[in-house]
Design an enzyme around this catalytic site. Structure first.
Site: not given
Length: 215
Positions: A8, A33, A35, A37, A66, A68, A137, A142-143, A145, A173, A195, A197
């Site tokens: 990501s 990937h 994102d 927004m 992606h 969003m 999802m 949107g965020f 963590g 995701d 991401g 994690s």
């Protein structure tokens, strides 16, 4: 089954985005990937067009987008022309979702839908014959963590079962840790958006992390 490991890029090092992209490419990732927004569909702003163009310019690997955003139909042709290989839209954000998926295919790209935690399989089941990818999802979008939402697991299992009929790939995701990669790949998930994690901000190299995840 081959796992698709997809960094990501919202979590990448933006002070060295070009170099970070090259390192990920050389480490053997499968799909970048990205994102986007609008601050309306989700309460945040993601990457910019210039970021997309930079990543596209330094890698031959597939790029997914992606979206969003509200009314994604207005932007799919733009991203297709910029070189996106896979375009995800949220059915919740599009009045004419089947037409938008058709537009993506007409541009010669793969079409995906992204499904929010609160959206049921029943709400999107008619779309399954029309898509190449379904991305669940596992956090509220949107965020980065956030914590993994375990209540999405039954939905993932349903979509894996249906994928045998409709032949799309199931992706996940949101808070995807190495443990989640292991658990969910056993359930039949193909692709993992990685991401903080699992991939970014670690002491090990990208190569070492990806090798472990592929095991």
């Amino acid at each position: 089954m081959t796992k698709l490991l997809c960094p990501s890029m919202m979590c990448a090092d933006f002070s060295n985005l070009k170099e970070d992209t090259q390192k990920l490419d050389q480490a053997g990732i499968d799909i970048f990937h990205m994102d986007f927004m609008d601050g309306r569909f989700v309460p945040n702003f993601g990457m910019g067009l210039q970021d997309f163009e930079l990543v596209r310019s330094v890698t031959e690997k597939p790029l997914d987008v992606h979206l969003m955003i509200e009314e994604p139909s207005k932007y799919v042709e733009k991203f297709a022309d910029l070189g996106a290989d896979i375009i995800y839209i949220h059915p919740e954000a599009d009045q004419q979702v089947t037409r938008t998926l058709d537009t993506i295919h007409q541009k010669g790209k793969k079409a995906g839908i992204a499904i929010n935690p609160g959206t049921s399989v029943e709400m999107i089941q008619e779309l399954l014959p029309l898509v190449d990818y379904v991305m669940v999802m596992t956090v509220n979008p949107g965020f980065a963590g956030q914590k993994y939402l375990a209540y999405t697991d039954p939905k993932i299992e349903k979509l894996v079962a249906l994928s045998k009929t409709y032949e799309y790939k199931v992706m996940v995701d949101g808070a995807i840790s190495p443990e989640k990669v292991e658990q969910l790949s056993k359930k039949g998930v193909t692709g993992f958006i990685l991401g903080t994690s699992a991939l970014f901000g670690k002491t090990e190299s990208y190569e070492e992390i990806l090798m472990q995840l592929r095991k």
